[in-house]
Scaffold this active site. Structure first.
Site, PDB file in Angstrom:
ATOM      1  N   ASP A  21      32.945  28.015  43.336  1.00 58.51           N
ATOM      2  CA  ASP A  21      33.303  28.667  42.080  1.00 58.51           C
ATOM      3  C   ASP A  21      32.127  29.558  41.695  1.00 58.51           C
ATOM      4  OD1 ASP A  21      33.565  29.204  39.232  1.00 58.51           O
ATOM      5  OD2 ASP A  21      35.216  27.763  39.317  1.00 58.51           O
ATOM      6  N   TYR A  46      35.722  38.443  37.815  1.00 59.93           N
ATOM      7  CA  TYR A  46      36.598  38.264  36.655  1.00 59.93           C
ATOM      8  C   TYR A  46      37.178  39.645  36.372  1.00 59.93           C
ATOM      9  CZ  TYR A  46      38.148  37.138  31.922  1.00 59.93           C
ATOM     10  OH  TYR A  46      38.902  36.951  30.791  1.00 59.93           O
ATOM     11  N   TYR A 110      34.539  43.925  29.866  1.00 58.05           N
ATOM     12  CA  TYR A 110      34.598  43.834  31.333  1.00 58.05           C
ATOM     13  C   TYR A 110      33.546  44.756  31.964  1.00 58.05           C
ATOM     14  CZ  TYR A 110      36.442  45.090  35.984  1.00 58.05           C
ATOM     15  OH  TYR A 110      36.571  45.382  37.322  1.00 58.05           O
ATOM     16  N   TRP A 133      40.723  52.013  40.290  1.00 61.67           N
ATOM     17  CA  TRP A 133      42.194  51.996  40.349  1.00 61.67           C
ATOM     18  C   TRP A 133      42.691  51.443  41.694  1.00 61.67           C
ATOM     19  CZ3 TRP A 133      44.926  56.632  37.544  1.00 61.67           C
ATOM     20  CH2 TRP A 133      44.308  56.877  36.319  1.00 61.67           C
TER      21      TRP A 133
HETATM   22  N1  LIG Z   1      41.684  46.285  40.627  1.00 62.69           N
HETATM   23  C1  LIG Z   1      41.045  47.386  40.275  1.00 62.69           C
HETATM   24  O1  LIG Z   1      41.662  48.389  39.896  1.00 62.69           O
HETATM   25  C2  LIG Z   1      39.552  47.456  40.362  1.00 62.69           C
HETATM   26  C3  LIG Z   1      38.920  48.646  39.942  1.00 62.69           C
HETATM   27  C4  LIG Z   1      37.545  48.716  40.022  1.00 62.69           C
HETATM   28  C5  LIG Z   1      36.813  47.653  40.524  1.00 62.69           C
HETATM   29  N2  LIG Z   1      37.448  46.521  40.894  1.00 62.69           N
HETATM   30  C6  LIG Z   1      36.626  45.416  41.403  1.00 62.69           C
HETATM   31  O2  LIG Z   1      37.115  45.047  42.678  1.00 62.69           O
HETATM   32  C7  LIG Z   1      36.924  43.647  42.890  1.00 62.69           C
HETATM   33  C8  LIG Z   1      38.250  43.036  43.290  1.00 62.69           C
HETATM   34  O3  LIG Z   1      39.192  43.299  42.268  1.00 62.69           O
HETATM   35  P1  LIG Z   1      40.716  42.856  42.400  1.00 62.69           P
HETATM   36  O4  LIG Z   1      41.516  43.744  41.568  1.00 62.69           O
HETATM   37  O5  LIG Z   1      41.028  42.622  43.842  1.00 62.69           O
HETATM   38  O6  LIG Z   1      40.641  41.460  41.676  1.00 62.69           O
HETATM   39  P2  LIG Z   1      41.624  40.224  41.690  1.00 62.69           P
HETATM   40  O7  LIG Z   1      42.892  40.543  42.391  1.00 62.69           O
HETATM   41  O8  LIG Z   1      41.658  39.730  40.289  1.00 62.69           O
HETATM   42  O9  LIG Z   1      40.823  39.203  42.592  1.00 62.69           O
HETATM   43  C9  LIG Z   1      39.645  38.643  42.130  1.00 62.69           C
HETATM   44  C10 LIG Z   1      39.335  37.456  42.986  1.00 62.69           C
HETATM   45  O10 LIG Z   1      38.197  36.810  42.431  1.00 62.69           O
HETATM   46  C11 LIG Z   1      38.465  35.419  42.424  1.00 62.69           C
HETATM   47  N3  LIG Z   1      37.738  34.745  41.361  1.00 62.69           N
HETATM   48  C12 LIG Z   1      37.822  34.970  40.038  1.00 62.69           C
HETATM   49  N4  LIG Z   1      37.033  34.105  39.369  1.00 62.69           N
HETATM   50  C13 LIG Z   1      36.436  33.320  40.309  1.00 62.69           C
HETATM   51  C14 LIG Z   1      35.524  32.253  40.253  1.00 62.69           C
HETATM   52  N5  LIG Z   1      35.051  31.789  39.102  1.00 62.69           N
HETATM   53  N6  LIG Z   1      35.130  31.683  41.406  1.00 62.69           N
HETATM   54  C15 LIG Z   1      35.612  32.118  42.594  1.00 62.69           C
HETATM   55  N7  LIG Z   1      36.473  33.148  42.716  1.00 62.69           N
HETATM   56  C16 LIG Z   1      36.887  33.744  41.580  1.00 62.69           C
HETATM   57  C17 LIG Z   1      39.959  35.298  42.202  1.00 62.69           C
HETATM   58  O11 LIG Z   1      40.397  34.042  42.606  1.00 62.69           O
HETATM   59  P3  LIG Z   1      41.802  33.460  42.093  1.00 62.69           P
HETATM   60  O12 LIG Z   1      42.841  34.225  42.854  1.00 62.69           O
HETATM   61  O13 LIG Z   1      41.721  32.020  42.441  1.00 62.69           O
HETATM   62  O14 LIG Z   1      41.854  33.717  40.620  1.00 62.69           O
HETATM   63  C18 LIG Z   1      40.482  36.428  43.049  1.00 62.69           C
HETATM   64  O15 LIG Z   1      40.639  36.016  44.389  1.00 62.69           O
HETATM   65  C19 LIG Z   1      36.361  43.095  41.578  1.00 62.69           C
HETATM   66  O16 LIG Z   1      34.951  43.040  41.718  1.00 62.69           O
HETATM   67  C20 LIG Z   1      36.715  44.168  40.557  1.00 62.69           C
HETATM   68  O17 LIG Z   1      35.784  44.178  39.494  1.00 62.69           O
HETATM   69  C21 LIG Z   1      38.806  46.393  40.834  1.00 62.69           C
END
Ligand SMILES: NC(=O)c1ccc[n+]([C@@H]2O[C@H](COP(=O)([O-])OP(=O)(O)OC[C@H]3O[C@@H](n4cnc5c(N)ncnc54)[C@H](OP(=O)(O)O)[C@@H]3O)[C@@H](O)[C@H]2O)c1
Length: 275
Positions: A21, A46, A110, A133
């Site tokens: 975690d 997060y 965030y 995005w």
């Molecule tokens: N999506 C976007 O548009 C976007 C844009 C810019 C940057 N990002 C960055 O890209 C990265 C991935 O984003 P995403 O959209 O793929 O996110 P996501 O789908 O929400 O996935 C996040 C992952 O982190 C895990 N996680 C959250 N809290 C945790 C904890 N306490 N311990 C262990 N694992 C944990 C989640 O596990 P669970 O599945 O078990 O919850 C999930 O597998 C992040 O760093 C985000 O800030 C995303």
């Protein structure tokens, strides 16, 4: 990433939330101390942008503190550390694409927590990949939301005064896999480390992105553009989220393809999965 790794001759070992975690700093150190790897990538975080307004402390532990702990544990073993950050560290002002040397000024909780995480890895063999995005065929993302709403509603109202560069997760994964050998061999100070912006080619509004998604899926649900003020959310969003990828092209020789190509691949993967 695991599915694409074999063709790059790279073996990827995933670490699940059950194994560690990100609120558990000692657990993070233990996993990295024992890992038989050449480099560590953190794409977990997060990511509930609106919820973070009321859970900033929790988001800070996961986004703000954990990355620094990972970077330190990697440095202790001489491993490079690749961490995914966000366009939301910027305030969205102006109309120019954001380059790596511009000053972050997050306008929501965030973004503040992600920026805190960046501070923990400015030095050494760390690469901070800021993306924007992100979409793919899996998980919760804009593409899947638009397809669901497009099949449920007669018309969609989508914000048209926020602009960004969509990023296909598959292309990001391939960039990381292709670059892994370079990061593994590069010394501190190499331009492959530091901040790097990654996004697909092409800037678009959420409205334009939604229209393209529906079109690609063969759906004719009309999309009406609305201003941000007509769609209030707990967290403010930057109006201009467009990242410059000039450094990506210059340092890595990597020219991202247009997001429409990634979108077409995403819809095709979803079609095949549904068949
Ligand atoms: N999506 C976007 O548009 C976007 C844009 C810019 C940057 N990002 C960055 O890209 C990265 C991935 O984003 P995403 O959209 O793929 O996110 P996501 O789908 O929400 O996935 C996040 C992952 O982190 C895990 N996680 C959250 N809290 C945790 C904890 N306490 N311990 C262990 N694992 C944990 C989640 O596990 P669970 O599945 O078990 O919850 C999930 O597998 C992040 O760093 C985000 O800030 C995303």
């Amino acid at each position: 990433m695991i599915g694409r790794a074999a063709s790059y001759g790279v073996e990827v070992v995933g670490v699940s939330r059950e194994e560690v975690d990100l609120e558990d700093c000692a657990g993070i150190r233990q996993v990295i101390e024992k890992a038989e790897v050449d480099l560590v990538v953190n794409a977990a975080g997060y990511t509930a942008v609106d919820k973070a307004e009321s859970e900033e402390e929790l988001a800070l532990r996961i986004n703000g503190i954990a990355p620094g702990v990972m970077a330190q544990a990697c440095a202790a073993r001489g491993l490079p550390f690749i961490h995914v950050s966000t366009d939301y560290v910027f305030d969205g002002s102006g109309e120019k694409p954001w380059s790596e040397d511009e000053k972050p000024n997050p306008i929501n909780a965030y973004g503040r927590t992600k920026l805190a995480g960046e501070a923990g890895l400015r030095e050494g063999r760390n690469c901070l990949l800021r993306v924007s995005w992100v979409f793919s065929a899996r998980g919760q993302n804009f593409v899947r939301t638009v397809l669901r709403l497009g099949s449920e509603r007669r018309q969609l109202s989508i914000v048209e005064d926020q602009v960004g560069r969509p990023t296909y997760a598959g292309d990001l994964a391939e960039f990381i896999l292709a670059t892994a050998p370079r990061w593994s061999g590069a010394p501190a100070g190499d331009p492959a480390f530091g901040i790097v912006h990654f996004a697909n080619e092409g800037a678009v509004s959420w409205k334009g992105f939604a229209e393209a998604i529906l079109q690609e899926a063969g759906m004719d649900t009309p999309v009406v553009g609305i201003p941000t003020s007509a769609y209030p959310t707990a967290a403010k969003r930057p109006a201009n989220s467009v990242l410059s990828t000039e450094k990506l092209e210059r340092v890595f020789g990597f020219k991202p393809r247009h997001w429409r190509a990634g979108l077409a691949e995403t819809i095709e993967i979803m079609r095949q999965a549904a068949a």
